[in-house]
Design a protein around this motif. Sequence first.
Motif, short mmCIF file in Angstrom:
data_model
loop_
_atom_site.label_atom_id
_atom_site.label_comp_id
_atom_site.label_asym_id
_atom_site.label_seq_id
_atom_site.Cartn_x
_atom_site.Cartn_y
_atom_site.Cartn_z
N GLU A 26 17.48 9.37 -3.72
CA GLU A 26 16.39 8.65 -3.77
C GLU A 26 15.34 8.98 -2.60
OE1 GLU A 26 17.52 4.27 -2.68
OE2 GLU A 26 18.66 4.41 -4.68
N GLU A 30 10.74 5.91 1.05
CA GLU A 30 10.75 4.40 0.39
C GLU A 30 11.73 3.67 0.89
OE1 GLU A 30 8.32 2.83 -1.30
OE2 GLU A 30 7.21 4.98 -0.68
N GLU A 31 13.08 4.11 0.97
CA GLU A 31 14.26 3.35 1.29
C GLU A 31 13.90 2.75 2.82
OE1 GLU A 31 17.57 2.45 0.38
OE2 GLU A 31 16.49 2.60 -1.45
N LYS A 33 11.07 2.11 4.14
CA LYS A 33 10.11 1.20 4.06
C LYS A 33 10.74 -0.09 3.29
CE LYS A 33 6.19 4.08 3.58
NZ LYS A 33 5.09 4.60 2.51
N LYS A 34 11.55 -0.10 2.38
CA LYS A 34 12.25 -1.12 1.76
C LYS A 34 12.94 -1.83 2.75
CE LYS A 34 15.79 -2.03 -1.59
NZ LYS A 34 16.60 -1.18 -2.94
N ARG A 35 13.59 -1.17 3.53
CA ARG A 35 14.42 -1.89 4.57
C ARG A 35 13.63 -2.64 5.66
NH1 ARG A 35 19.01 -2.98 1.64
NH2 ARG A 35 19.30 -0.84 0.53
N ARG A 37 10.84 -3.75 5.09
CA ARG A 37 10.26 -5.26 4.41
C ARG A 37 11.28 -6.16 4.67
NH1 ARG A 37 7.97 -1.35 0.96
NH2 ARG A 37 9.57 -1.59 -0.60
N ALA A 38 12.55 -5.75 4.31
CA ALA A 38 13.35 -6.80 4.17
C ALA A 38 14.01 -7.50 5.79
CB ALA A 38 14.92 -6.27 3.86
#
Length: 119
Positions: A26, A30-31, A33-35, A37-38
Amino acid sequence: MKRLIIAPLLLGALLFQAQVMAHGGEDPVEELKKRDRAITHAQSEFDTSQSDAEKLELLDTQINALSHKILVLRNLMAKDYPHVKEGMSKYKLDYIESVDESLIQTRALLRQLEQVIER
């Protein structure tokens, strides 16, 4: 109640580490950024949550996201800078081992927090 919360968390931590290792393909940016956001979402929900159980769940979400971010960064560092992994830092410090220990300490912190909330 305590055992009901801790058992899934410990299982989740083990599965989580396996998942991180399995998803090496992956996009790490992006991983991350995803975390992020969480974490931001859980932090914004925390102040408006009504129960300690909800707050604990939001804290767990944040701990898991932070742990995931640290593991992604750890894996990138180990891949991009293998000399650090081999303990050849100028500080005589194995950074990867230190990050691993920090993750374990973070899990212990969450368990302690659960104990305080349950009282």
